[in-house]
Enzyme design. Structure first.
Site, PDB file in Angstrom:
ATOM      1  N   CYS A 114       0.818  -1.225   0.000  1.00 52.73           N
ATOM      2  CA  CYS A 114       0.000   0.000   0.000  1.00 52.73           C
ATOM      3  C   CYS A 114       0.848   1.269   0.000  1.00 52.73           C
ATOM      4  CB  CYS A 114      -0.917   0.014   1.215  1.00 52.73           C
ATOM      5  SG  CYS A 114      -1.921  -1.459   1.304  1.00 52.73           S
ATOM      6  N   HIS A 274      -3.784   6.960   1.231  1.00 53.78           N
ATOM      7  CA  HIS A 274      -3.989   5.667   0.575  1.00 53.78           C
ATOM      8  C   HIS A 274      -5.417   5.222   0.868  1.00 53.78           C
ATOM      9  CE1 HIS A 274      -4.079   1.490  -0.238  1.00 53.78           C
ATOM     10  NE2 HIS A 274      -3.994   1.138   1.026  1.00 53.78           N
ATOM     11  N   ASN A 304      -9.918  -0.568  -2.771  1.00 60.98           N
ATOM     12  CA  ASN A 304      -8.519  -0.370  -2.375  1.00 60.98           C
ATOM     13  C   ASN A 304      -7.636  -0.930  -3.490  1.00 60.98           C
ATOM     14  OD1 ASN A 304      -5.939  -0.702  -1.302  1.00 60.98           O
ATOM     15  ND2 ASN A 304      -6.665  -1.363   0.708  1.00 60.98           N
TER      16      ASN A 304
HETATM   17  O1  UT7 Z   1      -4.643  -1.365   2.331  1.00 56.53           O
HETATM   18  C1  UT7 Z   1      -4.105  -2.382   3.105  1.00 56.53           C
HETATM   19  C2  UT7 Z   1      -4.325  -2.128   4.512  1.00 56.53           C
HETATM   20  N1  UT7 Z   1      -5.589  -2.697   4.895  1.00 56.53           N
HETATM   21  C3  UT7 Z   1      -6.376  -2.052   5.705  1.00 56.53           C
HETATM   22  O2  UT7 Z   1      -6.088  -0.951   6.085  1.00 56.53           O
HETATM   23  C4  UT7 Z   1      -7.616  -2.779   6.174  1.00 56.53           C
HETATM   24  C5  UT7 Z   1      -7.899  -2.429   7.609  1.00 56.53           C
HETATM   25  N2  UT7 Z   1      -9.032  -3.161   8.136  1.00 56.53           N
HETATM   26  C6  UT7 Z   1     -10.295  -2.971   7.702  1.00 56.53           C
HETATM   27  O3  UT7 Z   1     -10.527  -2.182   6.816  1.00 56.53           O
HETATM   28  C7  UT7 Z   1     -11.406  -3.709   8.401  1.00 56.53           C
HETATM   29  O4  UT7 Z   1     -10.868  -4.452   9.462  1.00 56.53           O
HETATM   30  C8  UT7 Z   1     -12.210  -4.665   7.476  1.00 56.53           C
HETATM   31  C9  UT7 Z   1     -13.039  -3.850   6.509  1.00 56.53           C
HETATM   32  C10 UT7 Z   1     -11.283  -5.593   6.725  1.00 56.53           C
HETATM   33  C11 UT7 Z   1     -13.172  -5.519   8.297  1.00 56.53           C
HETATM   34  O5  UT7 Z   1     -14.007  -4.694   9.050  1.00 56.53           O
HETATM   35  P1  UT7 Z   1     -14.179  -4.962  10.618  1.00 56.53           P
HETATM   36  O6  UT7 Z   1     -15.162  -3.972  11.092  1.00 56.53           O
HETATM   37  O7  UT7 Z   1     -12.828  -4.941  11.244  1.00 56.53           O
HETATM   38  O8  UT7 Z   1     -14.847  -6.409  10.648  1.00 56.53           O
HETATM   39  P2  UT7 Z   1     -14.285  -7.764  11.262  1.00 56.53           P
HETATM   40  O9  UT7 Z   1     -13.145  -8.277  10.482  1.00 56.53           O
HETATM   41  O10 UT7 Z   1     -14.118  -7.585  12.737  1.00 56.53           O
HETATM   42  O11 UT7 Z   1     -15.521  -8.729  10.998  1.00 56.53           O
HETATM   43  C12 UT7 Z   1     -16.811  -8.501  11.609  1.00 56.53           C
HETATM   44  C13 UT7 Z   1     -17.770  -9.553  11.103  1.00 56.53           C
HETATM   45  C14 UT7 Z   1     -17.251 -10.978  11.232  1.00 56.53           C
HETATM   46  O12 UT7 Z   1     -18.328 -11.807  11.586  1.00 56.53           O
HETATM   47  P3  UT7 Z   1     -18.542 -12.261  13.103  1.00 56.53           P
HETATM   48  O13 UT7 Z   1     -17.294 -13.001  13.462  1.00 56.53           O
HETATM   49  O14 UT7 Z   1     -18.724 -11.009  13.885  1.00 56.53           O
HETATM   50  O15 UT7 Z   1     -19.762 -13.119  13.008  1.00 56.53           O
HETATM   51  C15 UT7 Z   1     -16.808 -11.316   9.833  1.00 56.53           C
HETATM   52  O16 UT7 Z   1     -16.872 -12.703   9.559  1.00 56.53           O
HETATM   53  O17 UT7 Z   1     -18.046  -9.367   9.705  1.00 56.53           O
HETATM   54  C16 UT7 Z   1     -17.848 -10.611   9.010  1.00 56.53           C
HETATM   55  N3  UT7 Z   1     -17.387 -10.291   7.646  1.00 56.53           N
HETATM   56  C17 UT7 Z   1     -18.225 -10.043   6.636  1.00 56.53           C
HETATM   57  N4  UT7 Z   1     -19.567 -10.044   6.547  1.00 56.53           N
HETATM   58  C18 UT7 Z   1     -20.107  -9.738   5.353  1.00 56.53           C
HETATM   59  C19 UT7 Z   1     -16.108 -10.173   7.202  1.00 56.53           C
HETATM   60  N5  UT7 Z   1     -16.110  -9.852   5.904  1.00 56.53           N
HETATM   61  C20 UT7 Z   1     -17.407  -9.763   5.524  1.00 56.53           C
HETATM   62  C21 UT7 Z   1     -18.038  -9.467   4.312  1.00 56.53           C
HETATM   63  N6  UT7 Z   1     -19.385  -9.471   4.267  1.00 56.53           N
HETATM   64  N7  UT7 Z   1     -17.348  -9.171   3.190  1.00 56.53           N
END
Ligand code: UT7
Length: 347
Positions: A114, A274, A304
């Site tokens: 990134c 970014h 992204n």
């Molecule tokens: O550019 C590279 C650098 N990357 C970043 O900066 C990414 C930084 N992180 C993020 O942007 C966020 O952490 C994400 C967008 C990747 C995820 O968001 P989050 O609010 O941190 O969600 P989470 O990973 O804690 O997941 C919450 C829930 C989980 O379900 P349970 O365990 O609560 O039942 C996931 O399984 O959301 C679920 N989940 C989804 N649900 C629907 C994960 N991905 C999805 C999805 N659709 N695509």
């Protein structure tokens, strides 16, 4: 003092628009989750065979070269940033050299995910300031759509990424009111495995204390059936851990750039973060007390695009007239490695 200026800028995104709704046919996800957690509405996917990371970079480069008022054969060095190269080796730089029929100039590939474009810009800036080169082509390009896990298992990563490319031509300038003021590069490899694509690679399970790597057998070092069964041929991301670090390092590296130049956040005309996640960008904006007109985001349309996100956002902001001559522009990035970086420039 000799400085580098962006003499020309270009971007290229594939025509193929993929909405959040489109992704629901491959995995258990929904538009509401994606928009709420990331801000993304849609992204572009490259044509399966007709477009590659290098060819998209070439398209962006052609525009940047034309806008710089030079011809391709004037380019005297290439710096290409990507995490999704056409080949494991050689890098994309030489493919650009070939496609644009450039002279037998140096071509350097940068692997900083990134923050790849900001790193690439910083490298190019040093070559310009020493007087070694006069027209450096700096490209950030990604074809993520070819390497994502489109099953529900990979949904936390797959919905985020998109394809595209951005490019600039860097040239020397003596104008004290124009050009790159400073660049700031950082890394912390302590968390290298929490946002990574492990295979193909030569780790041979060496770093196994961090991840459950499949055992590499003789003759299968780069890629084995077991690695594929364990989905270790796809990017892995501990999203919340990355998020927590990003919201600290983004404002920190912006402040570092400002302080190095005796400036304040209020002096920034445009921050180009970014495009990792709209929530991260909004948090950074809030931390730095910047107005809506001081930050440019387009993750909503492109997702992204990793090394391409900063030059795509910079190009689009400039094309929309949101960046004018003399403006103070700050580029900032954070991602896998971890690596993070900033660049402060006068447009
Ligand atoms: O550019 C590279 C650098 N990357 C970043 O900066 C990414 C930084 N992180 C993020 O942007 C966020 O952490 C994400 C967008 C990747 C995820 O968001 P989050 O609010 O941190 O969600 P989470 O990973 O804690 O997941 C919450 C829930 C989980 O379900 P349970 O365990 O609560 O039942 C996931 O399984 O959301 C679920 N989940 C989804 N649900 C629907 C994960 N991905 C999805 C999805 N659709 N695509």
């Amino acid at each position: 003092m000799l400085r580098s200026k962006i003499a020309g800028i270009g971007m290229y995104v594939p025509k193929n628009v993929i909405t959040n709704q489109d992704l629901t046919q491959y995995m258990d996800t929904n538009d509401e989750w994606i928009q709420e957690r990331t801000g993304i509405k849609e992204r572009r996917y490259a044509d399966r065979t007709g477009e590659t990371t290098a060819t998209m970079g070439v398209e962006a480069a052609k525009i940047a070269i034309e806008r710089a008022g030079i011809i391709a054969q004037d380019i005297d060095f290439i710096v290409f940033a990507t995490l999704s190269p056409d080949y494991y080796f050689p890098g994309c730089g030489v493919l650009v050299q070939r496609a644009l029929k450039l002279k037998e100039i140096g071509a350097l590939d940068i692997r900083n995910q990134c923050s790849g474009f900001v790193y690439a810009l910083s490298v190019a800036d040093q070559f310009i300031k020493t007087g070694m080169y006069k027209n450096i082509l700096v490209i950030g390009s990604e074809k993520h759509s070819f390497g994502l896990d489109f099953s529900t298992r990979g949904r936390n990563v797959a919905v985020i990424f998109g394809d595209g490319a951005g490019a600039v031509v860097l040239q020397p300038t003596q104008d004290p009111n124009q050009g790159i003021l400073s660049t700031h590069l950082h890394s912390d490899g302590e968390s290298a495995e929490i946002l990574a694509m492990y295979n193909p690679g030569t780790h041979a399970n060496h770093w196994g204390q961090y991840a459950d790597f499949a055992e590499a057998k003789i003759g299968e070092q780069f890629m084995s059936h077991e690695m594929i069964d364990k989905a270790q041929n796809f990017p892995f991301m501990d999203g919340p851990a990355v998020f927590k670090k990003a919201v600290v390092k983004f404002p920190e590296v912006v402040m570092e750039a400002l302080q190095a130049n005796g400036l304040q956040p209020s002096d920034i005309n445009m921050l180009i973060p970014h495009q990792a996640n709209l929530r991260i960008a909004q948090f950074v904006q809030q931390q730095l007390k910047l107005g809506d007109d001081q930050v440019y985001n387009n993750i909503q349309q492109y997702g992204n695009t990793t090394a391409a996100s900063v030059p795509i956002a910079l190009c689009e902001a400039w094309e929309k007239g949101k960046i004018r001559q003399g403006d103070l522009v700050c580029l900032a990035a954070f991602g896998s490695g971890f690596t993070w970086a900033s660049a402060l420039l006068k447009w």
